[in-house]
Design a protein around this motif. Structure first.
Motif: not given
Ligand code: HEM
Lengths: 412, 277
Positions: A244-251, B255-263
């Motif tokens: 969950h935190d990993l996802y939040a850190i991404g955002v 940003l592109l990288y982060l979007f993929v990572f977050t997804m």
């Protein structure tokens, strides 16, 4: 093989036990919400600041003659130096934004109440350290606003009755703000304060893991446990919270990177425009404004316009400003409510918390603009309402009617 | 609680929005009157493009010829400018570098700041970071707002920077610009144009402070001059922020990288969450 290595370590260091206690098996309430992310993100920003700070240090020059030019050297001549610098400036603003959210979460859910008083005090200490870090760091680029902000803030020390002037000269190391002052603020910013911050954050997290996380309902999750002694309403930190935190850190990083690469000045809030001019002790800028994260307290400082009991208005303003920052530490002892979370507290607590938020933002605005008589009056009123939240708390939190608190957490 | 969080989010965003507005307010451009007379003190917008190399080259050329005599660019280096703006080294060396400076040097000048202060009343500041300090719009409006004013020691004044110490160094290029009065239509209280109630004719009033260039008094016509000043502004904006183009392209990839990572981390999180309940 891995087990053998781990065993070797475990005989000499509580490695597995530490990892289990603080990471893999730390029981986190299942009803934690978005407000619980600020803490993790603060750790992320702490790491960002330490890393970028070290790199900046490799090229920064802490002298009155060279500081401003060395920043431009970093921005222009050092390979990717501008990324490092913008990371650090954006990080500073993000740090404060997150710490305010983090503190507000604690205020909403009564996370400072027993048994988390010490946890709260340690957190407050990181906030004070962060304020000092922000101030000392802001002086380092030695631009116009760096210089004059240092001038204004340090001159407050001079307003202390009797020995103020001498204390001021001692702190500045000179009769004016000078390269000597810059040097000592530099020493604080890069050595003493970060070391202290890391130490306090470490103990903050130790304390958290001792008493356990609170949650939006403010109920004690340790009341009901399963056969293994694990609280029922919790989940292990790994993998659930880590994912969950990993996802939040991404955002979070998406926002962070957007500011850093596309709006590094942040509209004048992350880097102030006046600071594009090198410090000049003969030329006072038209408006001296602090960074946005100090503006509520700056408004309090300016709100005190009258001397009292033979004390100067400036000194009293200084006291009020310091009290505005210090007062948070008293919350655990001001709150006499039988319940923790604002969800179950009475109408007065809700009203005063809302009043506090409004006061904080209005003061923040007033501290960022030039003062007029009308604005000064507004600042005085909202300074009073700001403190009302704290000083009236022992009364309204005690006598109001609270809602019944459930035994177990609710998942809304 | 959800509602409360939502309300707070709305409150916060409107607060920061209003902060942004208040930061932009004020009268940054002094006495500058817009060409239709409707606003005073607002800067003209400078439509500059950091990717337009030709414009930057023209701007650099003007700067080196007309401004470098007084204003240094002491945080920047010749070599870097020549590389970034794709001005061939030898041409740059022949045309743009004065005196005995070397390509790797910072762009400094020999003017003595005390003497300059005596001559102009103020030392000409370094302009490397001027676009950060004042903004591109301000610079552009300032450069186009010099006008004849016989009461000033140098015979010129500036709408943006009242009683400026800088001479109008581009007067040959621009020609003679004056501050004039004009008859302009009056605005009624309802926002429309004011009319004479009997004849229906538009009512006009006199308003002063408009800038007008004497016909054919300069080497460039007004459009050409405006373009030249945009080029110069573009160059100064580049000076303050030479990495802008590179920075934004790195930012886009990040940003592109982060979007993929977050997804991916979201999908992973969703998988794990399934076996919680
Ligand atoms: C450098 C600054 C700080 C860092 C890195 C930090 C880190 C953390 C972390 C990782 C957590 C657990 C996650 C969470 O509950 O959000 C936490 C919890 C907590 N922090 Fe902080 N913190 C900082 C500053 C503060 C400040 C300034 C305060 C208050 C004055 C504070 C009060 C608390 C409290 C009360 C909790 C427990 C909250 C609960 O369980 O409901 N912290 N902190």
């Amino acid at each position: 093989m891995v087990t053998r290595i781990m065993n070797w370590f475990d005989d000499r260091l509580p490695l597995t036990a530490t990892i289990e206690r603080h990471l893999t098996k730390y029981p986190a309430p299942i009803n934690m919400n978005i407000w619980y992310l600020a803490g993790v993100l603060l750790v992320v920003v702490l790491v960002i600041q330490l890393a970028s700070g070290i790199w900046l240090l490799m090229n920064y020059e802490a002298t009155a003659e060279g500081a401003f030019a060395s920043i431009q050297y970093i921005m222009r001549d050092v390979e990717y130096g501008y990324i490092i610098r913008y990371m650090h400036t954006t990080g500073a603003s993000a740090f404060f934004a997150l710490i305010y959210l983090h503190m507000f979460r604690g205020m909403m859910y009564g996370s400072y109440q027993k048994p988390r008083e010490l946890l709260w005090v340690l957190g407050w200490l990181t906030y004070v350290l962060l304020c000092a870090l922000g101030f000392t760091g802001y002086v380092l680029p030695w631009g116009q606003m760096s210089f004059w902000a240092a001038q204004v803030i340090l001159s407050l020390v001079g307003s202390i009755p009797v020995f103020g002037e001498e204390l001021l000269t001692w702190i500045r190391g000179d009769y004016l703000i000078s390269g000597i002052t810059l040097n000592r603020l530099f020493a604080f910013h890069v050595v003493l304060l970060p070391l202290a911050l890391i130490a306090v954050v470490f103990v903050h997290i130790l304390a958290l893991h001792e008493v356990g996380s609170n949650n939006p309902d403010g109920v004690d999750v340790k009341k009901f446990k399963d056969e293994d002694g694990v609280p029922l309403d919790t989940k292990p930190f790994f993998p659930y919270d880590v994912m969950h935190d990993l996802y939040a850190i991404g955002v979070f990083l998406i926002f962070f990177v957007t500011i850093m690469f596309f709006y590094p000045d942040g509209g004048g809030y992350v880097i102030e425009y006046v600071n594009y001019e090198a410090a000049d002790n003969l030329k006072t800028p038209e408006h001296i404004v602090p960074s946005w994260y100090y503006t509520p307290f700056y408004a309090m400082l300016r709100a005190v316009t009258f001397p009292l009991f033979g004390l100067s208005a400036k000194f009293l303003g200084f006291v009020v400003m310091a009290a505005g920052i210090a007062i948070f530490v008293a919350l655990p002892w001001l709150d006499r409510s039988p319940v923790k979370s604002i969800k179950y507290k009475g109408i007065y607590s809700k009203f005063f918390l809302a009043l506090f938020v409004v006061s904080f933002f209005v003061l923040g605005y007033l501290g960022s603009v030039t003062s007029t008589p009308g604005r000064t009056l507004a600042a005085q009123i909202f300074t009073v309402t700001y403190f009302a939240y704290f000083f009236l708390m022992p009364f309204y939190s005690k006598y109001e009617k609270c809602k019944p608190v459930p035994d177990r957490v609710s998942l809304s | 609680m959800k509602k409360f969080t939502l309300a707070l989010a709305i409150f916060l965003s409107s607060f920061f929005f209003s902060l942004g507005l208040s930061a932009a307010a004020g009268a940054p451009c002094g006495n500058y009157l817009s060409s239709d007379g409707s606003t005073k003190g607002e800067c003209e917008e400078a439509y500059i493009n950091p990717k337009d190399k030709a414009s930057l080259q023209r701007g650099a050329q003007i700067y080196m010829n007309y401004c470098l005599g007084c204003h240094s660019l002491k945080y920047a280096r010749y070599k870097r400018v020549s590389e970034d703006l794709e001005i061939p080294l030898d041409m740059f060396q022949a045309n743009l570098i004065f005196g005995d400076q070397k390509m790797g040097d910072l762009i400094q000048i020999g003017m003595d700041s005390k003497e300059a202060k005596q001559w102009f009343g103020n030392t000409p500041p370094d302009l490397t970071l001027e676009a950060g300090l004042r903004g591109a719009d301000w610079i552009y409006t300032y450069l186009t707002s010099f006008y004849i004013d016989d009461s000033r020691p140098l015979g010129v004044n500036n709408k943006v920077y009242e009683n400026v110490g800088m001479p109008h160094v581009l007067i040959d290029m621009q020609g003679i610009q004056r501050s004039v009065c004009k008859q302009i239509p009056l605005i009624a209280s309802n926002g429309g144009l004011k009319q004479d109630p009997l004849s229906g004719e538009l009512l006009t009033g006199e308003k002063c402070g408009f800038l007008e260039v004497d016909n054919n008094s300069g080497e460039l016509n007004p459009e050409e001059f405006a373009q030249a000043m945009l080029d110069l502004t573009n160059f100064l904006a580049y000076m303050t922020d030479p990495m802008k183009v590179e920075r934004e392209s790195i930012g886009t990839y990040t940003l592109l990288y982060l979007f993929v990572f977050t997804m991916l981390s979201y999908l992973l999180y969703r998988e794990f969450k399934k076996d919680l309940h």
